[in-house]
Design a protein around this motif. Structure first.
Motif, PDB file in Angstrom:
ATOM      1  N   LEU A  57      12.100   7.156   6.662  1.00 23.76           N
ATOM      2  CA  LEU A  57      11.222   6.296   5.378  1.00 23.76           C
ATOM      3  C   LEU A  57      10.431   6.289   4.584  1.00 23.76           C
ATOM      4  CD1 LEU A  57      11.023   3.791   7.986  1.00 23.76           C
ATOM      5  CD2 LEU A  57      12.945   3.231   6.494  1.00 23.76           C
ATOM      6  N   ILE A  58      10.449   6.416   3.479  1.00 21.44           N
ATOM      7  CA  ILE A  58       9.675   6.993   2.253  1.00 21.44           C
ATOM      8  C   ILE A  58       9.028   5.803   2.002  1.00 21.44           C
ATOM      9  CG2 ILE A  58       9.987   7.811   0.007  1.00 21.44           C
ATOM     10  CD1 ILE A  58      11.868   9.255   0.933  1.00 21.44           C
ATOM     11  N   ASN A  59       7.457   5.707   1.748  1.00 21.50           N
ATOM     12  CA  ASN A  59       7.213   4.869   0.953  1.00 21.50           C
ATOM     13  C   ASN A  59       5.881   5.275  -0.165  1.00 21.50           C
ATOM     14  OD1 ASN A  59       5.835   1.322   0.682  1.00 21.50           O
ATOM     15  ND2 ASN A  59       4.156   1.514   2.352  1.00 21.50           N
ATOM     16  N   ALA A  60       5.568   4.668  -0.945  1.00 20.35           N
ATOM     17  CA  ALA A  60       4.434   5.116  -2.078  1.00 20.35           C
ATOM     18  C   ALA A  60       5.119   6.818  -1.806  1.00 20.35           C
ATOM     19  CB  ALA A  60       3.332   4.702  -1.314  1.00 20.35           C
ATOM     20  N   GLY A  61       5.937   6.745  -2.392  1.00 18.39           N
ATOM     21  CA  GLY A  61       6.594   8.513  -2.196  1.00 18.39           C
ATOM     22  C   GLY A  61       6.036   9.147  -0.492  1.00 18.39           C
ATOM     23  N   LYS A  62       6.003   8.944   0.020  1.00 16.39           N
ATOM     24  CA  LYS A  62       5.385   9.074   1.115  1.00 16.39           C
ATOM     25  C   LYS A  62       6.426   9.217   2.513  1.00 16.39           C
ATOM     26  CE  LYS A  62       0.753   9.449   0.619  1.00 16.39           C
ATOM     27  NZ  LYS A  62      -1.199   9.376   1.027  1.00 16.39           N
ATOM     28  N   ILE A  63       6.657  10.900   3.583  1.00 17.27           N
ATOM     29  CA  ILE A  63       7.785   9.727   3.731  1.00 17.27           C
ATOM     30  C   ILE A  63       6.212   9.632   5.374  1.00 17.27           C
ATOM     31  CG2 ILE A  63       8.701  11.235   6.062  1.00 17.27           C
ATOM     32  CD1 ILE A  63       9.591  12.917   4.033  1.00 17.27           C
ATOM     33  N   LEU A  64       7.267   8.874   5.533  1.00 15.28           N
ATOM     34  CA  LEU A  64       6.360   7.544   7.222  1.00 15.28           C
ATOM     35  C   LEU A  64       6.456   8.710   8.459  1.00 15.28           C
ATOM     36  CD1 LEU A  64       6.673   4.123   5.717  1.00 15.28           C
ATOM     37  CD2 LEU A  64       5.202   5.551   5.240  1.00 15.28           C
ATOM     38  N   GLU A  65       5.570   8.807   9.286  1.00 19.04           N
ATOM     39  CA  GLU A  65       5.591   9.380  10.252  1.00 19.04           C
ATOM     40  C   GLU A  65       6.186   7.509  11.355  1.00 19.04           C
ATOM     41  OE1 GLU A  65       1.980  11.483  11.121  1.00 19.04           O
ATOM     42  OE2 GLU A  65       1.357  12.008   9.487  1.00 19.04           O
ATOM     43  N   ASN A  66       6.802   8.651  12.573  1.00 19.66           N
ATOM     44  CA  ASN A  66       7.540   7.208  13.888  1.00 19.66           C
ATOM     45  C   ASN A  66       5.971   6.532  14.644  1.00 19.66           C
ATOM     46  OD1 ASN A  66       9.562   7.417  13.285  1.00 19.66           O
ATOM     47  ND2 ASN A  66       9.600   9.024  14.956  1.00 19.66           N
ATOM     48  N   GLY A  67       4.561   7.313  14.576  1.00 18.21           N
ATOM     49  CA  GLY A  67       3.775   6.741  15.108  1.00 18.21           C
ATOM     50  C   GLY A  67       2.669   5.581  14.316  1.00 18.21           C
ATOM     51  N   LYS A  68       2.609   5.536  12.653  1.00 19.70           N
ATOM     52  CA  LYS A  68       2.159   4.909  12.412  1.00 19.70           C
ATOM     53  C   LYS A  68       2.651   3.673  12.269  1.00 19.70           C
ATOM     54  CE  LYS A  68      -0.484   8.610   9.559  1.00 19.70           C
ATOM     55  NZ  LYS A  68      -1.580   8.527   9.077  1.00 19.70           N
ATOM     56  N   THR A  69       1.340   2.204  11.796  1.00 14.20           N
ATOM     57  CA  THR A  69       1.784   1.202  11.727  1.00 14.20           C
ATOM     58  C   THR A  69       2.108   0.792  10.359  1.00 14.20           C
ATOM     59  OG1 THR A  69      -0.520   0.548  11.135  1.00 14.20           O
ATOM     60  CG2 THR A  69       0.277   0.632  13.968  1.00 14.20           C
ATOM     61  N   VAL A  70       2.397  -0.610  10.326  1.00 17.56           N
ATOM     62  CA  VAL A  70       2.627  -1.021   9.080  1.00 17.56           C
ATOM     63  C   VAL A  70       1.888  -1.504   8.350  1.00 17.56           C
ATOM     64  CG1 VAL A  70       3.937  -3.420   8.631  1.00 17.56           C
ATOM     65  CG2 VAL A  70       5.085  -2.063   9.760  1.00 17.56           C
ATOM     66  N   ALA A  71       0.241  -1.681   8.723  1.00 18.47           N
ATOM     67  CA  ALA A  71      -0.908  -2.105   8.167  1.00 18.47           C
ATOM     68  C   ALA A  71      -1.382  -0.317   7.830  1.00 18.47           C
ATOM     69  CB  ALA A  71      -1.626  -2.489   9.512  1.00 18.47           C
ATOM     70  N   GLN A  72      -0.652   0.888   8.673  1.00 19.98           N
ATOM     71  CA  GLN A  72      -1.486   1.985   7.810  1.00 19.98           C
ATOM     72  C   GLN A  72      -0.453   2.573   6.204  1.00 19.98           C
ATOM     73  OE1 GLN A  72      -0.690   3.749  12.136  1.00 19.98           O
ATOM     74  NE2 GLN A  72      -3.357   4.076  12.016  1.00 19.98           N
ATOM     75  N   CYS A  73       0.787   1.438   6.817  1.00 18.00           N
ATOM     76  CA  CYS A  73       1.423   2.421   5.304  1.00 18.00           C
ATOM     77  C   CYS A  73       2.009   1.611   4.501  1.00 18.00           C
ATOM     78  CB  CYS A  73       3.076   2.109   6.545  1.00 18.00           C
ATOM     79  SG  CYS A  73       3.104   3.146   7.475  1.00 18.00           S
ATOM     80  N   LYS A  74       1.002   0.919   4.673  1.00 15.60           N
ATOM     81  CA  LYS A  74       1.270  -0.475   2.807  1.00 15.60           C
ATOM     82  C   LYS A  74       0.035  -0.465   2.882  1.00 15.60           C
ATOM     83  CE  LYS A  74      -0.531  -4.697   4.789  1.00 15.60           C
ATOM     84  NZ  LYS A  74      -0.565  -6.054   3.960  1.00 15.60           N
ATOM     85  N   ALA A  75      -0.704  -0.006   3.025  1.00 15.95           N
ATOM     86  CA  ALA A  75      -2.526   0.552   1.873  1.00 15.95           C
ATOM     87  C   ALA A  75      -2.195   0.095   0.859  1.00 15.95           C
ATOM     88  CB  ALA A  75      -2.967   1.627   2.606  1.00 15.95           C
ATOM     89  N   PRO A  76      -1.569   0.607  -0.086  1.00 17.64           N
ATOM     90  CA  PRO A  76      -1.479   0.657  -1.778  1.00 17.64           C
ATOM     91  C   PRO A  76      -1.473  -0.319  -2.188  1.00 17.64           C
ATOM     92  CG  PRO A  76      -0.027   2.537  -1.481  1.00 17.64           C
ATOM     93  CD  PRO A  76      -0.499   2.117   0.118  1.00 17.64           C
ATOM     94  N   PHE A  77      -0.091  -2.089  -1.419  1.00 15.91           N
ATOM     95  CA  PHE A  77       0.202  -2.645  -1.926  1.00 15.91           C
ATOM     96  C   PHE A  77      -1.257  -4.036  -1.273  1.00 15.91           C
ATOM     97  CE2 PHE A  77       3.809   0.256  -1.236  1.00 15.91           C
ATOM     98  CZ  PHE A  77       4.066   0.223  -2.566  1.00 15.91           C
ATOM     99  N   ASP A  78      -1.957  -3.526  -0.724  1.00 12.91           N
ATOM    100  CA  ASP A  78      -2.599  -4.910  -0.144  1.00 12.91           C
ATOM    101  C   ASP A  78      -3.057  -6.053  -1.273  1.00 12.91           C
ATOM    102  OD1 ASP A  78      -3.173  -3.684   2.111  1.00 12.91           O
ATOM    103  OD2 ASP A  78      -5.006  -2.906   2.370  1.00 12.91           O
ATOM    104  N   ASP A  79      -3.126  -5.065  -2.289  1.00 12.62           N
ATOM    105  CA  ASP A  79      -3.674  -6.030  -3.730  1.00 12.62           C
ATOM    106  C   ASP A  79      -2.222  -6.869  -4.392  1.00 12.62           C
ATOM    107  OD1 ASP A  79      -6.092  -4.850  -3.114  1.00 12.62           O
ATOM    108  OD2 ASP A  79      -5.343  -3.473  -5.471  1.00 12.62           O
ATOM    109  N   LEU A  80      -2.024  -6.873  -3.411  1.00 11.93           N
ATOM    110  CA  LEU A  80      -0.566  -7.661  -4.008  1.00 11.93           C
ATOM    111  C   LEU A  80      -0.383  -9.142  -3.926  1.00 11.93           C
ATOM    112  CD1 LEU A  80       2.527  -5.240  -4.943  1.00 11.93           C
ATOM    113  CD2 LEU A  80       1.051  -5.995  -6.643  1.00 11.93           C
ATOM    114  N   PRO A  81      -0.040 -10.548  -4.225  1.00 16.17           N
ATOM    115  CA  PRO A  81       0.271 -11.695  -3.609  1.00 16.17           C
ATOM    116  C   PRO A  81       0.981 -11.682  -2.330  1.00 16.17           C
ATOM    117  CG  PRO A  81      -0.033 -11.850  -6.052  1.00 16.17           C
ATOM    118  CD  PRO A  81      -0.329  -9.956  -5.947  1.00 16.17           C
ATOM    119  N   LYS A  82       1.029 -11.778  -2.128  1.00 10.33           N
ATOM    120  CA  LYS A  82       2.788 -12.101  -0.991  1.00 10.33           C
ATOM    121  C   LYS A  82       3.705 -11.658  -1.458  1.00 10.33           C
ATOM    122  CE  LYS A  82       2.639 -14.942   2.561  1.00 10.33           C
ATOM    123  NZ  LYS A  82       3.219 -13.725   3.565  1.00 10.33           N
ATOM    124  N   SER A  83       3.987 -10.410  -1.988  1.00  9.58           N
ATOM    125  CA  SER A  83       5.540  -9.411  -2.592  1.00  9.58           C
ATOM    126  C   SER A  83       5.892  -9.285  -1.626  1.00  9.58           C
ATOM    127  CB  SER A  83       5.648  -9.337  -3.544  1.00  9.58           C
ATOM    128  OG  SER A  83       3.750  -7.445  -2.828  1.00  9.58           O
TER     129      SER A  83
END
Length: 120
Positions: A57-83
């Motif tokens: 899985l790739i998010n924001a140009g980074k390959i996501l590690e299995n142990g990471k949570t969704v909250a740790q992976c979505k950091a760049p999108f915190d400012d976006l309203p309900k997208s």
């Protein structure tokens, strides 16, 4: 957990089609996402992952590690309203499996002599 705390994710496959969107808890791990993608994988695709470990899985140009949570992976999108957050899916067989399959192919192939010597 209130619905407003859930994160909405969809997964973009190699051919541009999508799986999802699905709602996940911020505490869900990347492994859980991969298992869901594997179970929802379209049957008509040419490339099909055999296991969740074959999925990257790739998010924001980074390959996501299995142990990471969704909250740790979505950091760049915190400012976006309900997208809906789109993550890209790459199918890559694990290296050990690919090597073992190649060894089997090599063993099954007949051995040919490419050169010969004659002593007179």
């Amino acid at each position: 957990m209130p619905e407003e705390d859930l994160v909405e994710l969809k997964f973009r496959l190699y051919d541009g089609s999508d799986v999802g969107p699905f709602h996940y808890s911020p505490t869900a791990t990347v492994s859980v996402l991969k298992e869901r993608i594997l179970s929802e994988w379209p049957k008509d695709k040419k490339i099909v992952p055999r296991t969740a470990n074959d999925i990257k899985l790739i998010n924001a140009g980074k390959i996501l590690e299995n142990g990471k949570t969704v909250a740790q992976c979505k950091a760049p999108f915190d400012d976006l309203p309900k997208s809906v957050i789109t993550m890209h899916v790459v199918v890559q067989p694990s290296p050990t499996k690919a090597r073992s399959e190649k060894k089997i192919e090599d063993e099954e192939a007949p051995q040919r002599s490419l050169c010969s010597c004659t002593i007179m």
